[in-house]
Design a protein around this motif. Sequence first.
Motif, mmCIF file in Angstrom:
data_model
loop_
_atom_site.group_PDB
_atom_site.id
_atom_site.type_symbol
_atom_site.label_atom_id
_atom_site.label_comp_id
_atom_site.label_asym_id
_atom_site.label_seq_id
_atom_site.Cartn_x
_atom_site.Cartn_y
_atom_site.Cartn_z
ATOM 1 N N ASP A 2 0.838 -1.186 0.000
ATOM 2 C CA ASP A 2 0.000 0.000 0.000
ATOM 3 C C ASP A 2 0.880 1.246 0.000
ATOM 4 N N ASP A 3 0.483 2.269 -0.778
ATOM 5 C CA ASP A 3 1.276 3.495 -0.860
ATOM 6 C C ASP A 3 0.927 4.510 0.219
ATOM 7 N N GLU A 4 -0.124 4.248 1.012
ATOM 8 C CA GLU A 4 -0.505 5.189 2.059
ATOM 9 C C GLU A 4 0.396 5.017 3.276
ATOM 10 N N PRO A 5 0.687 6.123 3.980
ATOM 11 C CA PRO A 5 1.480 5.990 5.213
ATOM 12 C C PRO A 5 0.717 5.176 6.236
ATOM 13 N N MET A 6 1.442 4.557 7.165
ATOM 14 C CA MET A 6 0.812 3.669 8.125
ATOM 15 C C MET A 6 -0.236 4.368 8.971
ATOM 16 N N TRP A 7 -0.066 5.689 9.247
ATOM 17 C CA TRP A 7 -1.021 6.376 10.096
ATOM 18 C C TRP A 7 -2.298 6.754 9.357
ATOM 19 N N ALA A 8 -2.302 6.637 8.018
ATOM 20 C CA ALA A 8 -3.502 6.954 7.258
ATOM 21 C C ALA A 8 -4.343 5.712 6.992
ATOM 22 N N ALA A 9 -3.844 4.564 7.338
ATOM 23 C CA ALA A 9 -4.573 3.314 7.097
ATOM 24 C C ALA A 9 -5.833 3.279 7.945
ATOM 25 N N ASP A 10 -6.865 2.654 7.408
ATOM 26 C CA ASP A 10 -8.127 2.548 8.119
ATOM 27 C C ASP A 10 -8.054 1.374 9.085
ATOM 28 N N CYS A 11 -7.453 1.626 10.244
ATOM 29 C CA CYS A 11 -7.289 0.574 11.234
ATOM 30 C C CYS A 11 -7.375 1.173 12.625
ATOM 31 N N VAL A 12 -7.559 0.330 13.574
ATOM 32 C CA VAL A 12 -7.615 0.781 14.960
ATOM 33 C C VAL A 12 -6.198 0.859 15.490
ATOM 34 N N ILE A 13 -5.881 1.984 16.090
ATOM 35 C CA ILE A 13 -4.550 2.166 16.667
ATOM 36 C C ILE A 13 -4.624 1.781 18.132
ATOM 37 N N ALA A 14 -3.837 0.817 18.520
ATOM 38 C CA ALA A 14 -3.863 0.379 19.909
ATOM 39 C C ALA A 14 -2.460 0.045 20.373
ATOM 40 N N LEU A 15 -2.160 0.432 21.566
ATOM 41 C CA LEU A 15 -0.888 0.074 22.180
ATOM 42 C C LEU A 15 -1.162 -1.057 23.159
ATOM 43 N N THR A 16 -0.139 -1.561 23.757
ATOM 44 C CA THR A 16 -0.311 -2.666 24.688
ATOM 45 C C THR A 16 -1.165 -2.236 25.884
ATOM 46 N N ASP A 18 -2.417 -1.334 29.554
ATOM 47 C CA ASP A 18 -1.736 -0.671 30.664
ATOM 48 C C ASP A 18 -0.585 0.214 30.202
ATOM 49 N N PHE A 19 -0.624 0.690 28.970
ATOM 50 C CA PHE A 19 0.442 1.524 28.440
ATOM 51 C C PHE A 19 0.270 2.958 28.914
ATOM 52 N N ALA A 20 1.362 3.636 29.191
ATOM 53 C CA ALA A 20 1.334 4.984 29.752
ATOM 54 C C ALA A 20 0.796 6.022 28.767
ATOM 55 N N ILE A 21 1.006 5.813 27.459
ATOM 56 C CA ILE A 21 0.580 6.786 26.459
ATOM 57 C C ILE A 21 -0.801 6.401 25.940
ATOM 58 N N THR A 22 -1.720 7.355 26.010
ATOM 59 C CA THR A 22 -3.073 7.147 25.492
ATOM 60 C C THR A 22 -3.162 7.803 24.126
ATOM 61 N N ILE A 23 -3.494 7.010 23.109
ATOM 62 C CA ILE A 23 -3.672 7.544 21.760
ATOM 63 C C ILE A 23 -5.101 8.094 21.667
ATOM 64 N N PRO A 24 -5.270 9.351 21.205
ATOM 65 C CA PRO A 24 -6.609 9.941 21.127
ATOM 66 C C PRO A 24 -7.555 9.091 20.283
ATOM 67 N N LYS A 25 -8.832 9.080 20.670
ATOM 68 C CA LYS A 25 -9.829 8.295 19.943
ATOM 69 C C LYS A 25 -10.001 8.809 18.516
ATOM 70 N N LEU A 42 3.175 10.418 19.176
ATOM 71 C CA LEU A 42 2.884 9.586 20.344
ATOM 72 C C LEU A 42 3.127 8.104 20.051
ATOM 73 N N MET A 43 2.798 7.677 18.839
ATOM 74 C CA MET A 43 2.976 6.270 18.480
ATOM 75 C C MET A 43 4.443 5.913 18.272
ATOM 76 N N MET A 44 5.207 6.825 17.708
ATOM 77 C CA MET A 44 6.584 6.525 17.347
ATOM 78 C C MET A 44 7.570 6.732 18.489
ATOM 79 N N PHE A 45 7.257 7.611 19.416
ATOM 80 C CA PHE A 45 8.183 7.926 20.496
ATOM 81 C C PHE A 45 8.686 6.692 21.242
ATOM 82 N N PRO A 46 7.811 5.778 21.669
ATOM 83 C CA PRO A 46 8.311 4.607 22.414
ATOM 84 C C PRO A 46 9.321 3.776 21.625
ATOM 85 N N LEU A 47 9.224 3.817 20.305
ATOM 86 C CA LEU A 47 10.147 3.040 19.477
ATOM 87 C C LEU A 47 11.552 3.623 19.466
#
Length: 114
Positions: A2-16, A18-25, A42-47
């Motif tokens: 797919d040529d779209e960036p990963m953050w533009a994909a139509d998917c649910v963004i979820a971290l593990t 009990d994770f400290a960072i909350t991704i906005p709804k 917020l998604m990339m920082f932990p990496l």
Amino acid sequence: MDDEPMWAADCVIALTPDFAITIPKTANEFAIKDTENEVVRLMMFPLSLTGEAKTWLDELNEGTIETWDELQTTFISRFFPPALFDRLLREIQAFSQHENESLTDAWLRMKEML
């Protein structure tokens, strides 16, 4: 692929759980450019973390961080306290080339300090 960036994909963004960072709804809507940038940060920082910084983030309570500004403030206050900042600033302001030090070596030393 797919040529779209990963953050533009139509998917649910979820971290593990009990994770400290909350991704906005609104992360999957991306209606506002600022929201998109904040979510990606917020998604990339932990990496980007290793060692003590990764342990620090992993040990924060769930939902501690909700915005990029909160993450910046929390991280900087933990790993770059004001006393350290003041000391480094004084060292940079007092910088001078040492006797018998080449200009190149002085420049490299200054770059390292910065």
